[in-house]
Design an enzyme around this catalytic site. Structure first.
Site, PDB file in Angstrom:
ATOM      1  N   GLU A 171     -14.662  27.209  -9.165  1.00 25.55           N
ATOM      2  CA  GLU A 171     -15.387  25.979  -9.476  1.00 25.55           C
ATOM      3  C   GLU A 171     -15.722  25.199  -8.210  1.00 25.55           C
ATOM      4  O   GLU A 171     -14.869  25.021  -7.349  1.00 25.55           O
ATOM      5  CB  GLU A 171     -14.554  25.084 -10.389  1.00 25.55           C
ATOM      6  N   ASP A 227      -1.902  16.868   0.341  1.00 26.18           N
ATOM      7  CA  ASP A 227      -2.746  15.746   0.724  1.00 26.18           C
ATOM      8  C   ASP A 227      -1.870  14.662   1.341  1.00 26.18           C
ATOM      9  O   ASP A 227      -0.906  14.219   0.730  1.00 26.18           O
ATOM     10  CB  ASP A 227      -3.475  15.215  -0.525  1.00 26.18           C
ATOM     11  N   ASP A 256      -2.193  10.894   2.935  1.00 27.32           N
ATOM     12  CA  ASP A 256      -3.144   9.802   2.996  1.00 27.32           C
ATOM     13  C   ASP A 256      -2.427   8.589   3.587  1.00 27.32           C
ATOM     14  O   ASP A 256      -1.359   8.220   3.123  1.00 27.32           O
ATOM     15  CB  ASP A 256      -3.639   9.502   1.584  1.00 27.32           C
TER      16      ASP A 256
END
Lengths: 515, 507
Positions: free
Chosen positions: A141, A207, A209
């Site tokens: 995808e 991730d 951040d």
């Protein structure tokens, strides 16, 4: 230029022309003209003009019509090569007139970036794990965020070239990579059972951040970053990378700057890709140390003896704590903030004498305050002081202020979409470039090239080259810019991945031969 | 580690029987031997039983499974569950060890018990394979049952059973153990030095012991986990669950082709019906509080009736003019549950997020709110009316808040000092109550703490309704859902009585 007429915005003429070319001369030739036509039109006229606005769209239609005819032959010729010819034959003096003044969010800037700089070929190989198109790419995808902020999910493409074609058509402001599904995502609604469509594999991702560090970073907050707080990311990468390699045995780990205030890790080892959600959750849990929300008090409470992973992490983090936290961040400068430190220490009497001392000398730096803890403990301010508890509390504090704060939800789910490398961050215009972990400390997030700079560099290079008239092989567009080291790094990284995949495949085939 | 292909037919012998004639061939095993008390349920039963046995055995097992599930919903610890279920097991599904009989595994009673266990498992497997949801629940509870039995098994027999399993473990050599030294001990809590040096260690892929990896209770090196003998259970359980999941999937695929007359299908159907979901959800009628003015502007005054979790979200929202994703979700669903319409909810959030523009709001937040109400997303039939409001169970167990997040249950996710401070700002100043809450929280009885605060805050009203008899015991049982908290609080304070009858929480 043999087929320059093709760029004329006359539908019927173009059709006939293209048609005849394909019939008698298959291969790259028609493609060159098509591409060139597109460039010309975008460059010479602004897209707001009606007639010109129509032309590129029509061009796309042409491509669609011949989709199945030339796809097969096109595979050999990757994006950068095609655009290379563009610049060669380009009649303009300055192909990117908009470059100096334009904003990075301009659609034309984005389009030029995708057309000339984005490394589609290596992105394809990276996600496909082989040169030959397979379901690893075909059933994967992609999700596009278009210029008007519409969000298109479940896009899929058989090859990297088709992905490129659609990206040039839609010109998304960014796009994300999702998992490989059991069936082609575009067919998901035609499947008889909804269970036949589910995610099968995806790179393991992490991730980091900097917004998660807001309560401990003093230099910036929210979306802003500086070199001081980037060191949080640097130490996070060191710790996570070491754990992934040494503990879990992963080898193909790529770290990517997220374009503004963080970094992503993509782990492409087969074993990592095939992990289901439960295993991802386990792995995320293994790495998660700093827990709790805004109100939960002491956030690190490690059991003793420390797990080897934590011992190693502390070892890595120690020096960062001294330099990046105590000196640069100075987290306990004010009395209110120092109170936070005292909360984390175990001994009441010791805290009282520390408080007294710090109240007497306002403006004492965090470095000195940290040193005071041991100094006062030694003077015997508290008779019942448990040295061991104090040491452990100090270790916990080091971890709380330095240990990676991962956004674990991203890692736990196979279906989570994550921004593709080399995409441009819509807020800053910076390219999401891979970070070379061998030279991690040299990485400067504020020095990462922005898209407008890159296009300017191409122009500058082309202008230079024209004067010199060199006869050496024409470089590809990315090689003319400061994006080059990043693409080269990506290329080498992907090559390593492909080598291993190939070996694994061969191993399987040999196994099968035994039967 | 599951040894690959253990149940595959040897390729050289694969086609000894023509597949068309296979159904007429006599099975290679007819009456199975049960040498061990425990069973991995790999081979389905093939002998004949009567219909009556079919149903009775299945129901017996079903009772046990329902009890185990109920325990897990009540947040009982493992030991409490074991204590609760063991007598029931004796009654409905006894399973004795070999040593309990002089004849060992050849004892007839033992054989019968084991047969019953084996058959009932496979009957229920068939009954609960039809939907994904049932499969998952069945697998979870069967896993728990297996764990219970595994732990209570005689140590020697357990060893024999484990050795009979087709699991693939590599033994760690003495030299390697020495080389790793303290790392092994430090990584594996609860081991004495002696255990490390003398006990056996196994090397397995870390995926097979994900439970231990997640808790960081194991030593990892290059993708291999070093497991001490005593952690075997975790691996056996993983193996059991993996096989059961696979088996259920297979059963689900075979089910439509069962091609059965009307003898078994009704029984199976009936069995799965009786296993209906006992999660506490809100019934449809529950969202309505007739006559209550619930709209975007009345949330502020109403928030005094909110449980602490929602109150915390509300004050945080008012303070920061913002909430993070899970906070918004938890609060939106709660508001939906108290009867705030989608339109009002959108107005509420729009007004609450003072610092952002309409454009940002529409782009980034509107969709999620509509999604929570089931207005958009997925296909219209399946999404129904969106998610149901979170129960305490869900808030307590899922998605613990990370940094900067304020969702979750304050009793569970706050430090004690912060919790006390928060309670005091909401008006809970009674020393005894605060001390009680502190004790509850230490014992991890979070919902008791919440109920304690509720009872204190409404003690006058509760006394009143108890005395005039308008509220029975059923209306005053323990609260396990934030929306029940609100509803009860609202009705008590406003003196509403009629509405509460008949639409209590469904358990």
């Amino acid at each position: 230029m043999p087929h320059s007429t093709a760029s004329e915005p006359v539908l019927s003429g173009g059709l006939v022309e293209e048609d005849s070319i394909i019939l008698d001369a298959p291969g790259q030739v028609p493609d060159y003209t098509k591409e060139e036509g597109k460039i010309d039109m975008y460059d010479s006229v602004s897209p707001s003009e009606d007639s010109a606005g129509e032309a590129p769209r029509m061009d796309v239609k042409l491509e669609d019509i011949f989709n199945d005819v030339d796809d097969d032959e096109d595979d050999e010729f990757s994006g950068s090569r095609v655009s290379n010819t563009n610049s060669e034959g380009s009649p303009q003096e300055a192909p990117f007139q908009f470059a100096p003044s334009a904003k990075y969010t301009d659609p034309e800037v984005m389009l030029a970036f995708y057309q000339r700089l984005f490394p589609f070929r290596y992105l394809f190989q990276w996600l496909n794990h082989s040169m030959k198109p397979s379901n690893d790419f075909g059933h994967r995808e992609f999700a596009f965020t278009l210029q008007n902020d519409a969000y298109l999910r479940y896009q899929s493409f058989a090859t990297g070239d088709l992905l490129r074609k659609d990206i040039l058509r839609l010109n998304p402001s960014r796009f994300e990579v999702g998992p490989v599904y059991t069936a082609n995502p575009r067919d998901r609604k035609t499947l008889r059972k909804s269970t036949a469509f589910r995610p099968m594999a995806k790179e393991l991702v992490f991730d980091i951040d900097l917004t998660d560090y807001d309560e401990i970073r003093t230099c910036c907050n929210k979306a802003n970053i500086c070199h001081k707080c980037w060191s949080f990311v640097t130490m996070a990468i060191k710790v996570v990378d070491a754990a992934l390699r040494e503990d879990f045995g992963f080898q193909h780990i790529m770290w990517v700057y997220s374009g503004r205030r963080g970094a992503h890790a993509w782990i492409s080892d087969k074993r990592a890709r095939n992990m289901d959600d439960q295993k991802r959750k386990a792995l995320a849990g293994y790495l998660e140390v700093v827990k709790g929300g805004a109100q939960s008090g002491k956030k690190v409470n490690m059991k003793r003896p420390l797990h080897p992973h934590l011992v190693r992490s502390l070892d890595i983090l120690k020096e960062h704590f001294q330099r990046d936290i105590l000196e640069d961040q100075d987290p306990w400068a004010t009395p209110e903030k120092a109170e936070r430190l005292l909360q984390l220490l175990p001994d009441k009497l010791l805290n009282d004498s520390l408080r007294k001392k710090w109240d007497a000398a306002p403006g004492r730096s965090s470095v000195s305050k940290w040193a005071d803890i041991d100094a006062i403990a030694k003077t015997g301010a508290s008779k019942a002081l448990d040295g061991r508890a104090l040491l452990e509390a100090k270790q916990d504090i080091v971890l709380e202020y330095t240990y990676p704060r991962l956004d674990v939800e991203v890692s736990k789910k196979q279906i989570h979409l994550l921004k593709s490398p080399f995409v441009i961050h819509p807020g800053t215009g910076r390219v999401c470039v891979p970070i070379d972990t061998k030279r991690l400390t040299e990485f400067d997030p504020l020095g990462v090239p922005t898209v407008t700079e890159l296009l300017g560099e191409i122009d500058a290079f082309d202008g230079q080259a024209k004067k010199e008239e060199s006869h050496v092989k024409k470089p590809q567009d990315y090689e003319k810019t400061s994006l080059r080291p990043y693409v080269d790094y990506f290329k080498i990284y992907v090559a390593g991945l492909l080598r291993e995949e190939k070996g694994a495949k061969r191993g399987r085939e040999e196994d099968a031969m035994e039967f | 580690m599951i040894r690959q292909g253990y149940n595959r037919v040897d390729p050289k012998r694969r086609s000894t029987i023509d597949y068309k004639k296979k159904q007429f061939a006599s099975p290679t095993y007819k009456e199975q031997e049960y040498p061990h008390r425990l069973n991995f349920y790999e081979i389905p039963p093939t002998a004949e039983i009567t219909l009556e046995q079919f149903e009775q055995w299945a129901i017996g097992r079903l009772r046990i499974l329902a009890e185990i599930e109920a325990c897990s919903f009540r947040n009982k610890t493992h030991a409490e569950t074991a204590a609760h279920v063991t007598p029931l097991l004796q009654k409905w599904l006894p399973l004795h060890s070999n040593t309990s009989s002089s004849a060992g595994s050849q004892d007839e009673i033992l054989k019968l018990e084991r047969r019953k266990d084996h058959y009932s498992h496979f009957i229920l497997r068939l009954a609960f394979s039809s939907t994904e949801d049932l499969r998952r629940r069945f697998a979870r509870i069967e896993g728990a049952l297996f764990k219970l039995r595994f732990q209570s098994d005689d140590a020697k027999e357990r060893q024999a059973f484990v050795e009979s399993l087709p699991l693939d473990w590599e033994v760690v050599s003495e030299e390697e153990k020495k080389a790793l030294g303290m790392d092994l001990q430090n990584a594996t809590p609860g081991l004495k030095r002696q255990d490390v040096e003398e006990g056996g260690w196994f090397k397995v892929d870390f995926e097979t012991v994900s439970e231990l990896v997640e808790g960081r209770r194991i030593f990892l090196k290059a993708g291999k986990a070093y497991v001490p003998v005593k952690e075997q259970m975790s691996m056996v359980l993983t193996g059991f669950n993996a096989r059961l999941d696979k088996g259920l999937e297979l059963a689900a695929r075979a089910l439509p082709r069962l091609d059965e007359d009307d003898r078994l299908t009704p029984i199976l159907h009936h069995l799965s019906k009786n296993f209906a979901t006992p999660d506490s959800t809100l019934s449809d009628s529950d969202s309505a509080l007739p006559g209550a003015p619930i709209n975007a502007s009345s949330i502020d005054p109403l928030s005094q009736h909110f449980p602490l979790c929602m109150r915390n979200l509300h004050t945080t929202l008012r303070k920061n003019s913002h909430l993070k994703h899970f906070g918004r979700l938890q609060y939106t669903l709660f508001l939906k549950g108290i009867g705030l319409t989608l339109e009002d909810c959108l107005i509420f959030w729009r007004q609450a997020f003072k610092l952002i523009t309409d454009d940002t709001f529409n782009k980034e937040y509107r969709y999620n709110i509509r999604h929570a109400y089931g207005d958009v997303g997925g296909d219209a039939i399946r999404r129904g009316r969106g998610y149901s409001p979170f129960s305490c169970q869900k808030i307590l167990t899922e998605h613990p808040p990370g940094s900067g997040e304020s969702h979750g249950c304050p009793y569970r996710h706050f430090g004690v000092d912060n919790l006390t401070a928060l309670l005091q700002t909401t008006g809970v100043i009674d020393r005894d109550v605060l001390r009680g809450v502190k004790e509850d929280v230490e014992k991890k009885r979070f919902h008791i703490a919440c109920n304690r605060v509720f009872e204190w805050a409404h003690k006058g009203d509760i006394k009143r309704v108890k005395e005039d008899g308008s509220w029975g015991a059923a209306e005053l049982d323990t609260i396990v859902h934030p929306n029940t908290y609100f509803k009860r609080s609202y009705l008590l304070k406003t003196g509403g009585v009629a509405a509460i009858k008949g639409d209590e929480m469904e358990m």
